[in-house]
Write a protein that holds these residues in place. Structure first.
Motif, PDB file in Angstrom:
ATOM      1  N   TYR A 133     -13.473 -43.638   8.278  1.00 44.48           N
ATOM      2  CA  TYR A 133     -14.434 -42.377   8.256  1.00 44.48           C
ATOM      3  C   TYR A 133     -14.335 -41.993   9.564  1.00 44.48           C
ATOM      4  O   TYR A 133     -14.482 -40.274  10.149  1.00 44.48           O
ATOM      5  CB  TYR A 133     -15.615 -42.369   8.113  1.00 44.48           C
ATOM      6  N   ILE A 134     -13.981 -43.106  10.993  1.00 45.71           N
ATOM      7  CA  ILE A 134     -13.546 -42.373  12.088  1.00 45.71           C
ATOM      8  C   ILE A 134     -12.043 -43.134  12.338  1.00 45.71           C
ATOM      9  O   ILE A 134     -12.496 -43.868  12.658  1.00 45.71           O
ATOM     10  CB  ILE A 134     -14.956 -42.727  12.746  1.00 45.71           C
ATOM     11  N   SER A 135     -11.474 -42.130  13.934  1.00 43.53           N
ATOM     12  CA  SER A 135     -10.821 -42.825  14.613  1.00 43.53           C
ATOM     13  C   SER A 135     -10.186 -42.816  15.359  1.00 43.53           C
ATOM     14  O   SER A 135     -10.987 -41.399  16.386  1.00 43.53           O
ATOM     15  CB  SER A 135      -9.814 -41.350  13.605  1.00 43.53           C
ATOM     16  N   VAL A 136     -10.091 -43.878  16.614  1.00 40.55           N
ATOM     17  CA  VAL A 136      -9.694 -43.817  17.711  1.00 40.55           C
ATOM     18  C   VAL A 136      -8.189 -44.392  18.600  1.00 40.55           C
ATOM     19  O   VAL A 136      -8.017 -44.738  17.643  1.00 40.55           O
ATOM     20  CB  VAL A 136     -10.543 -44.789  18.096  1.00 40.55           C
ATOM     21  N   LEU A 137      -7.995 -43.102  19.077  1.00 43.94           N
ATOM     22  CA  LEU A 137      -6.638 -43.600  20.177  1.00 43.94           C
ATOM     23  C   LEU A 137      -6.028 -43.340  21.085  1.00 43.94           C
ATOM     24  O   LEU A 137      -7.415 -42.520  22.107  1.00 43.94           O
ATOM     25  CB  LEU A 137      -5.401 -42.678  19.288  1.00 43.94           C
ATOM     26  N   ALA A 138      -5.517 -43.911  21.481  1.00 39.91           N
ATOM     27  CA  ALA A 138      -5.302 -43.453  23.679  1.00 39.91           C
ATOM     28  C   ALA A 138      -4.218 -42.496  23.301  1.00 39.91           C
ATOM     29  O   ALA A 138      -2.705 -42.720  22.899  1.00 39.91           O
ATOM     30  CB  ALA A 138      -4.823 -44.647  23.988  1.00 39.91           C
ATOM     31  N   PRO A 139      -4.165 -41.321  24.279  1.00 37.46           N
ATOM     32  CA  PRO A 139      -3.379 -40.439  24.188  1.00 37.46           C
ATOM     33  C   PRO A 139      -2.241 -40.268  25.092  1.00 37.46           C
ATOM     34  O   PRO A 139      -2.444 -40.639  25.699  1.00 37.46           O
ATOM     35  CB  PRO A 139      -3.848 -38.533  24.170  1.00 37.46           C
ATOM     36  N   PHE A 140      -0.818 -39.581  24.634  1.00 35.52           N
ATOM     37  CA  PHE A 140      -0.141 -39.908  25.829  1.00 35.52           C
ATOM     38  C   PHE A 140       0.014 -38.233  26.352  1.00 35.52           C
ATOM     39  O   PHE A 140       0.302 -37.943  27.505  1.00 35.52           O
ATOM     40  CB  PHE A 140       1.150 -39.481  25.164  1.00 35.52           C
ATOM     41  N   SER A 141      -0.580 -37.562  25.138  1.00 28.04           N
ATOM     42  CA  SER A 141      -1.144 -36.193  25.469  1.00 28.04           C
ATOM     43  C   SER A 141      -2.278 -35.514  24.991  1.00 28.04           C
ATOM     44  O   SER A 141      -2.069 -35.445  23.997  1.00 28.04           O
ATOM     45  CB  SER A 141      -0.152 -35.335  25.447  1.00 28.04           C
ATOM     46  N   VAL A 142      -3.706 -35.422  25.859  1.00 26.20           N
ATOM     47  CA  VAL A 142      -4.541 -35.070  25.248  1.00 26.20           C
ATOM     48  C   VAL A 142      -4.465 -33.403  24.375  1.00 26.20           C
ATOM     49  O   VAL A 142      -5.111 -33.536  23.570  1.00 26.20           O
ATOM     50  CB  VAL A 142      -5.783 -34.755  26.419  1.00 26.20           C
ATOM     51  N   SER A 143      -3.671 -33.050  25.289  1.00 28.00           N
ATOM     52  CA  SER A 143      -4.052 -31.582  24.261  1.00 28.00           C
ATOM     53  C   SER A 143      -2.705 -32.025  22.962  1.00 28.00           C
ATOM     54  O   SER A 143      -3.134 -30.731  22.159  1.00 28.00           O
ATOM     55  CB  SER A 143      -2.861 -30.172  25.058  1.00 28.00           C
ATOM     56  N   PHE A 144      -2.372 -32.529  23.270  1.00 23.73           N
ATOM     57  CA  PHE A 144      -1.320 -32.789  21.610  1.00 23.73           C
ATOM     58  C   PHE A 144      -2.064 -33.247  20.731  1.00 23.73           C
ATOM     59  O   PHE A 144      -2.213 -32.221  18.909  1.00 23.73           O
ATOM     60  CB  PHE A 144      -0.158 -33.921  21.893  1.00 23.73           C
ATOM     61  N   TYR A 145      -3.196 -34.679  20.752  1.00 22.68           N
ATOM     62  CA  TYR A 145      -4.151 -34.880  19.856  1.00 22.68           C
ATOM     63  C   TYR A 145      -5.281 -33.609  20.182  1.00 22.68           C
ATOM     64  O   TYR A 145      -5.807 -34.262  18.834  1.00 22.68           O
ATOM     65  CB  TYR A 145      -4.042 -35.843  20.293  1.00 22.68           C
ATOM     66  N   ARG A 146      -6.134 -32.990  20.638  1.00 22.39           N
ATOM     67  CA  ARG A 146      -6.525 -32.213  20.619  1.00 22.39           C
ATOM     68  C   ARG A 146      -6.370 -31.460  19.165  1.00 22.39           C
ATOM     69  O   ARG A 146      -6.873 -30.548  18.460  1.00 22.39           O
ATOM     70  CB  ARG A 146      -6.981 -31.085  21.666  1.00 22.39           C
ATOM     71  N   TYR A 147      -4.979 -30.838  18.769  1.00 20.47           N
ATOM     72  CA  TYR A 147      -4.772 -30.245  18.210  1.00 20.47           C
ATOM     73  C   TYR A 147      -4.594 -30.244  16.525  1.00 20.47           C
ATOM     74  O   TYR A 147      -4.963 -30.233  15.594  1.00 20.47           O
ATOM     75  CB  TYR A 147      -3.214 -29.912  17.973  1.00 20.47           C
ATOM     76  N   PHE A 148      -4.885 -31.695  16.823  1.00 27.24           N
ATOM     77  CA  PHE A 148      -5.013 -32.385  15.633  1.00 27.24           C
ATOM     78  C   PHE A 148      -6.426 -33.379  14.793  1.00 27.24           C
ATOM     79  O   PHE A 148      -6.923 -33.595  14.277  1.00 27.24           O
ATOM     80  CB  PHE A 148      -3.949 -33.385  15.548  1.00 27.24           C
ATOM     81  N   GLY A 149      -7.469 -32.631  16.304  1.00 28.54           N
ATOM     82  CA  GLY A 149      -9.035 -33.046  16.027  1.00 28.54           C
ATOM     83  C   GLY A 149      -9.250 -33.900  17.010  1.00 28.54           C
ATOM     84  O   GLY A 149     -10.406 -34.330  16.648  1.00 28.54           O
ATOM     85  N   TRP A 150      -8.215 -34.590  17.557  1.00 27.77           N
ATOM     86  CA  TRP A 150      -8.834 -35.241  18.341  1.00 27.77           C
ATOM     87  C   TRP A 150     -10.009 -35.108  19.615  1.00 27.77           C
ATOM     88  O   TRP A 150      -9.730 -34.397  20.180  1.00 27.77           O
ATOM     89  CB  TRP A 150      -7.602 -36.802  18.158  1.00 27.77           C
ATOM     90  N   GLU A 151     -10.815 -36.067  19.580  1.00 27.36           N
ATOM     91  CA  GLU A 151     -11.133 -35.670  21.577  1.00 27.36           C
ATOM     92  C   GLU A 151     -11.950 -36.399  22.227  1.00 27.36           C
ATOM     93  O   GLU A 151     -12.084 -37.682  21.908  1.00 27.36           O
ATOM     94  CB  GLU A 151     -12.700 -34.604  20.960  1.00 27.36           C
ATOM     95  N   LEU A 152     -11.893 -36.181  23.202  1.00 25.77           N
ATOM     96  CA  LEU A 152     -11.586 -37.069  24.912  1.00 25.77           C
ATOM     97  C   LEU A 152     -13.554 -37.568  24.841  1.00 25.77           C
ATOM     98  O   LEU A 152     -13.941 -36.784  23.630  1.00 25.77           O
ATOM     99  CB  LEU A 152     -11.172 -36.868  25.774  1.00 25.77           C
ATOM    100  N   PHE A 153     -13.794 -39.219  24.569  1.00 31.42           N
ATOM    101  CA  PHE A 153     -14.996 -39.857  24.517  1.00 31.42           C
ATOM    102  C   PHE A 153     -15.573 -40.706  24.927  1.00 31.42           C
ATOM    103  O   PHE A 153     -16.646 -41.280  25.300  1.00 31.42           O
ATOM    104  CB  PHE A 153     -15.378 -39.526  22.952  1.00 31.42           C
ATOM    105  N   SER A 154     -14.757 -40.970  26.545  1.00 29.75           N
ATOM    106  CA  SER A 154     -15.446 -42.123  26.964  1.00 29.75           C
ATOM    107  C   SER A 154     -14.257 -42.592  28.073  1.00 29.75           C
ATOM    108  O   SER A 154     -13.404 -41.971  28.183  1.00 29.75           O
ATOM    109  CB  SER A 154     -14.583 -43.687  26.382  1.00 29.75           C
ATOM    110  N   GLU A 155     -15.133 -42.217  29.138  1.00 31.75           N
ATOM    111  CA  GLU A 155     -14.814 -42.187  30.712  1.00 31.75           C
ATOM    112  C   GLU A 155     -14.965 -43.704  31.223  1.00 31.75           C
ATOM    113  O   GLU A 155     -16.007 -44.682  31.492  1.00 31.75           O
ATOM    114  CB  GLU A 155     -16.078 -41.471  31.292  1.00 31.75           C
ATOM    115  N   LYS A 156     -13.927 -44.189  31.896  1.00 33.41           N
ATOM    116  CA  LYS A 156     -13.725 -45.706  32.002  1.00 33.41           C
ATOM    117  C   LYS A 156     -13.411 -45.861  34.102  1.00 33.41           C
ATOM    118  O   LYS A 156     -12.890 -44.825  34.272  1.00 33.41           O
ATOM    119  CB  LYS A 156     -12.569 -46.630  31.729  1.00 33.41           C
ATOM    120  N   LEU A 157     -15.060 -46.283  34.655  1.00 31.13           N
ATOM    121  CA  LEU A 157     -14.295 -46.426  35.890  1.00 31.13           C
ATOM    122  C   LEU A 157     -13.863 -47.676  36.690  1.00 31.13           C
ATOM    123  O   LEU A 157     -13.979 -48.687  35.775  1.00 31.13           O
ATOM    124  CB  LEU A 157     -15.505 -46.261  36.929  1.00 31.13           C
TER     125      LEU A 157
END
Length: 391
Positions: A107-131
């Motif tokens: 019911y939840i999905s995660v991916l590593a984007p080659f393009s944020v805007s591309f996957y935002r179009y399909f409903g994914w969103e940034l959610f993690s910040e690594k330092l």
């Protein structure tokens, strides 16, 4: 163009497409690892006749959301041959992937984007910040001297009892760390195949493991891949172990959560840091997800209207009662200002704790009355997520 699950007889084509479209060709252990995940994943292909010209893997993974572990579909190895691009193949693969994940209870999905805007179009969103950090020798932390109990091993020279202890500790911490993934035997085997030179050091307090690191030391750089400690004392003990290598290493590199206040206690905290936003999340089935969601305080019924162009089953108005019971209601039964109205990408980032309710509404260019925003904010646990795994 036919979209379907790829049968075993075509797995060699999956290897060929991956090797063509990604920078490094897999050989040896990495190739064996990829073969394992082709077999274990929901492997979807786009066919031109008998030829696989596009593909996508849904890895059967998991993710902890505010203390509750969910089955998670890890999207990876998305590729098409260049002569087949600009034909909507990836869109068809993504739509099929969403249907498959829903059917499989992911019911939840995660991916590593080659393009944020591309996957935002399909409903994914940034959610993690690594330092990501790099500490030069002159700034190595000094956390005092103390005789600590540290046990070491490596994949080359394993200690089966110690390794099992490390695995159990990792999963115990993952269950209480928002955004983390439980690692099963297959995932540890994946790590071994891809990083066979990994070293481990585990810190013990009162005969119990309290922290560990996984690391390598190539060419005088101490590179940390895992750093997990249950408290500040364990963290300091691990740093003492790391800096005990000061005579043979010139730099310490690693990554951690961006909200961790990393380095605050160091004498010289002004070393190089970079923030990487390299993971995106999406709720696949909002109703099923909210039914299992670990709600916080709900003082009055909550309402949300979701927009989801690619998962029409999510496009509903939902009511969440004070006991956490979720139901679908008629859209005209509640005034707009008394409910949230969000696209699925921002709703996903909000529910996992990355965006506040107020920020989600701002980015969505939506509005809600102040009391509703406050009620929702109390209902969502206040823990920012970080996702450390890569696939």
């Amino acid at each position: 163009m036919e979209i379907k699950l790829i049968p075993p007889k075509d797995y060699l084509q999956v290897h060929r497409l991956r090797d063509y479209c990604f920078p490094n060709k897999y050989v040896g252990e990495k190739r064996d690892d990829f073969q394992y995940w082709i077999e274990q994943s929901t492997t979807i292909g786009a066919y031109d006749g008998d030829k696989v010209v596009g593909q996508l893997l849904i890895l059967p993974l998991n993710m902890t959301v505010h203390g509750k572990n969910f089955d998670m579909g890890g999207i990876g190895f998305v590729a098409t041959y260049p002569e087949y691009r600009q034909q909507g193949i990836i869109k068809k693969l993504m739509l099929e992937a969403l249907r498959e994940m829903r059917q499989n209870g992911q019911y939840i999905s995660v991916l590593a984007p080659f393009s944020v805007s591309f996957y935002r179009y399909f409903g994914w969103e940034l959610f993690s910040e690594k330092l990501h950090y790099s500490i030069p020798h002159a700034m190595f932390p000094n956390v005092g001297k103390q005789l600590d109990v540290v046990k070491r091993m490596s994949f080359e020279w394993p200690d089966e009892l110690l390794f099992q202890t490390i695995q159990d500790f990792h999963n115990c911490q993952a269950l209480v760390t928002n955004g983390s993934m439980l690692r099963d035997e297959a995932w540890w085997k994946r790590i071994e195949r891809r990083a066979p030179d990994s070293l481990f050091a585990a810190y013990f307090h009162a005969d119990k493991i309290a922290g560990y690191i996984r690391y390598i030391i190539p060419d005088g750089t101490f590179i940390i891949h895992d750093f997990i400690a249950e408290d500040i004392l364990a963290e300091q003990a691990i740093w003492r172990f790391i800096t005990s290598h000061a005579t043979s290493v010139h730099t310490i590199e690693g990554f951690t959560a961006n909200d961790h206040h990393f380095g605050f206690q160091f004498q010289e905290p002004q070393f190089k840091r970079e923030i990487h936003m390299d993971a995106m999340v999406r709720i696949v089935d909002a109703f099923a997800f909210m039914q299992r969601y670990p709600w916080g305080e709900i003082h009055e019924p909550l309402y949300v209207c979701l927009e989801d162009a690619f998962c029409t089953w999510n496009e509903c108005v939902y009511r969440i009662n004070k006991d956490g019971h979720v139901s679908v209601i008629e859209a005209n039964s509640i005034m707009d200002k008394h409910m949230l109205a969000l696209p699925i990408n921002l709703f996903s980032a909000m529910m996992v704790g990355y965006l506040s309710v107020k920020d989600a509404l701002i980015y969505a260019k939506k509005d809600a009355i102040k009391e509703v925003v406050e009620l929702w904010q109390k209902a969502i646990p206040n823990n920012r997520p970080v996702f450390y795994e890569y696939f």
